[in-house]
Design a protein around this motif. Structure first.
Motif, short mmCIF file in Angstrom:
data_model
loop_
_atom_site.label_atom_id
_atom_site.label_comp_id
_atom_site.label_asym_id
_atom_site.label_seq_id
_atom_site.Cartn_x
_atom_site.Cartn_y
_atom_site.Cartn_z
N ILE A 39 -13.69 -7.77 -5.06
CA ILE A 39 -14.29 -7.44 -3.77
C ILE A 39 -15.77 -7.15 -3.96
O ILE A 39 -16.13 -6.12 -4.55
CB ILE A 39 -13.59 -6.22 -3.13
CG1 ILE A 39 -12.12 -6.55 -2.88
CG2 ILE A 39 -14.28 -5.83 -1.83
CD1 ILE A 39 -11.33 -5.44 -2.22
N ALA A 75 -5.91 -5.27 -0.67
CA ALA A 75 -5.15 -6.52 -0.70
C ALA A 75 -5.58 -7.43 -1.84
O ALA A 75 -4.95 -8.44 -2.09
CB ALA A 75 -5.28 -7.24 0.63
N LYS A 76 -6.69 -7.08 -2.47
CA LYS A 76 -7.09 -7.88 -3.63
C LYS A 76 -7.60 -6.96 -4.73
O LYS A 76 -7.85 -5.76 -4.50
CB LYS A 76 -8.16 -8.92 -3.26
CG LYS A 76 -9.00 -8.61 -2.05
CD LYS A 76 -10.26 -9.42 -1.96
CE LYS A 76 -10.04 -10.85 -1.55
NZ LYS A 76 -11.33 -11.57 -1.37
N TYR A 84 -2.97 2.05 4.68
CA TYR A 84 -3.70 0.88 4.19
C TYR A 84 -3.88 0.93 2.69
O TYR A 84 -4.13 2.00 2.12
CB TYR A 84 -5.07 0.81 4.86
CG TYR A 84 -5.01 0.33 6.29
CD1 TYR A 84 -5.08 -1.03 6.58
CD2 TYR A 84 -4.89 1.23 7.34
CE1 TYR A 84 -5.04 -1.48 7.89
CE2 TYR A 84 -4.83 0.79 8.65
CZ TYR A 84 -4.91 -0.56 8.92
OH TYR A 84 -4.85 -1.00 10.21
N LYS A 130 -8.52 -5.96 7.45
CA LYS A 130 -7.22 -6.54 7.12
C LYS A 130 -7.20 -8.01 7.46
O LYS A 130 -6.77 -8.85 6.65
CB LYS A 130 -6.12 -5.82 7.91
CG LYS A 130 -4.76 -6.34 7.60
CD LYS A 130 -3.69 -5.78 8.51
CE LYS A 130 -2.37 -6.48 8.23
NZ LYS A 130 -1.31 -6.02 9.14
N ALA A 131 -7.67 -8.34 8.66
CA ALA A 131 -7.69 -9.74 9.08
C ALA A 131 -8.47 -10.60 8.10
O ALA A 131 -8.16 -11.78 7.92
CB ALA A 131 -8.29 -9.84 10.48
N ALA A 132 -9.47 -10.00 7.48
CA ALA A 132 -10.29 -10.75 6.53
C ALA A 132 -9.71 -10.75 5.13
O ALA A 132 -10.28 -11.33 4.22
CB ALA A 132 -11.71 -10.19 6.52
N GLY A 133 -8.60 -10.04 4.95
CA GLY A 133 -7.92 -10.11 3.67
C GLY A 133 -8.36 -9.09 2.64
O GLY A 133 -8.00 -9.21 1.47
N TYR A 134 -9.09 -8.09 3.05
CA TYR A 134 -9.53 -7.09 2.07
C TYR A 134 -8.51 -5.99 1.87
O TYR A 134 -8.37 -5.46 0.78
CB TYR A 134 -10.87 -6.48 2.50
CG TYR A 134 -12.00 -7.45 2.40
CD1 TYR A 134 -12.49 -7.83 1.16
CD2 TYR A 134 -12.56 -8.02 3.53
CE1 TYR A 134 -13.51 -8.75 1.04
CE2 TYR A 134 -13.58 -8.95 3.43
CZ TYR A 134 -14.05 -9.30 2.18
OH TYR A 134 -15.07 -10.22 2.07
N LYS A 176 -4.40 -4.47 3.05
CA LYS A 176 -3.14 -4.78 3.71
C LYS A 176 -2.57 -3.47 4.23
O LYS A 176 -3.00 -2.39 3.79
CB LYS A 176 -2.17 -5.48 2.77
CG LYS A 176 -1.85 -4.68 1.53
CD LYS A 176 -1.08 -5.54 0.53
CE LYS A 176 -0.88 -4.78 -0.78
NZ LYS A 176 -0.52 -5.67 -1.89
#
Ligand code: FES
Ligand code: FES
Lengths: 165, 165
Positions: B76, B70-71, B67, B52-56, B58
């Motif tokens: 990815i 996020a993209k 979960y 999550k912190a890396a943006g994969y 949310k």
DNA sequence: GAAAATCCTACTGCGCAAGTATGAATTTGA
DNA sequence: TCAAATTCATACTTGCGCAGTAGGATTTTC
């Protein structure tokens, strides 16, 4: 995706012995190897001992002893050496040819990660199980010659000898 | 040449979320994922937190949280995810594109091992930096459909729904 | 017999992988 | 408003394997 230092050192030593051998200096001492490659002597000793036990090198003890190759260079492939020292090439065991182990995946047959990693494993193995020490040594020698660099571990008397006919 | 468990679990989770998402269930809970993949819940929680912190991915907190991606799945790639969790793809640092470090080799330019490992690194990267989550998910779904297997994490009510048009 | 090499075994330090544990913060529904 | 269910944050543990060190035994040469 990591090669251990142990393995790295072992391969570097093997390549060096191969090069030296090709240049007419079939036997090298641990201390020479360690000096040239800037590695801890005793650690390298251990590694060579392992390579000897596996039949890749042979040794001569006592004064003027050292290590030389125990098989033809074109019979030494990198894959098996790495497997010996570091274990399987595969990133995960469920795609390892030489030491399979099932993982916790509920359905191995339809596991996407497994498919992907199988691809990776095959790509790695295709390279490491095909290249031989002979090839790497030859390429290295050619490069050295082209750039007019003299291999470090040769005796001073042997330097400046033409490498290629 | 090893993928850590942490990374393995992370990728498996990612793929699962991708599959679920593709089947109309965009959000999964850690406990569901852990149950399906038979992984330790709290460990997986940590990993997802990192993803999550890396943006994969949310997350949504609280009851009925979970979960989701996020993209876009086709954005990815596996390489970057693996680099995030496990570090560089290269077997040795002197051939790493993303985190180079020189080794003790006296002559990096003419190092045979380096040449070899560069080849290996490129082979690995060629696969992992090209494949996207979307592709793996698609292939998996096709396989599942062909074999008439129902993905495990769907609600009972959603089973037996045709996957392909 | 001394020097120089390999051989053998044991030990260490310590960093990291693979989790556990505990509790706080947030969301939902009753 | 409260309880349940979830994620979030952080700290801790445990064991193992990597990367060496250490010390001496054995073999060979001069
Ligand atoms: S990761 Fe091994 S089968 Fe899924
Ligand atoms: S192994 Fe990195 S340059 Fe030789």
């Amino acid at each position: 995706m990591n090669l251990s230092k142990r393995c790295e050192y072992g391969l570097r030593a093997l390549i060096d012995i191969g090069i030296a051998s090709e240049l007419g200096r079939p036997r090298l001492q641990v201390s020479e190897l360690a000096a040239k490659e800037k590695l801890p002597v005793k650690f390298l000793e251990q590694i060579l001992s392992q390579l000897k036990a596996a039949g890749y090198v042979k040794s001569k003890r006592g004064k003027f002893g050292g290590y030389s190759l125990a098989k033809r260079m074109d019979r030494i492939k990198f894959g098996p050496v790495i497997r010996l020292i570091d274990g399987p090439l595969a990133p995960i065991r469920c795609v390892s040819e030489t030491s399979y182990a099932c993982c916790t995946c509920p359905d191995e047959v339809h596991c996407g990660l497994r498919m992907l990693m199988l691809d990776v494993r095959n790509a790695i193995a295709k390279i490491l199980d095909r290249y031989t020490l002979a090839e790497i040594v030859e390429i290295t020698l050619r490069k050295l010659h082209r750039d007019k660099v003299t291999p470090l571990f040769l005796q001073p008397s042997m330097r400046f000898v033409s490498i290629l006919p």
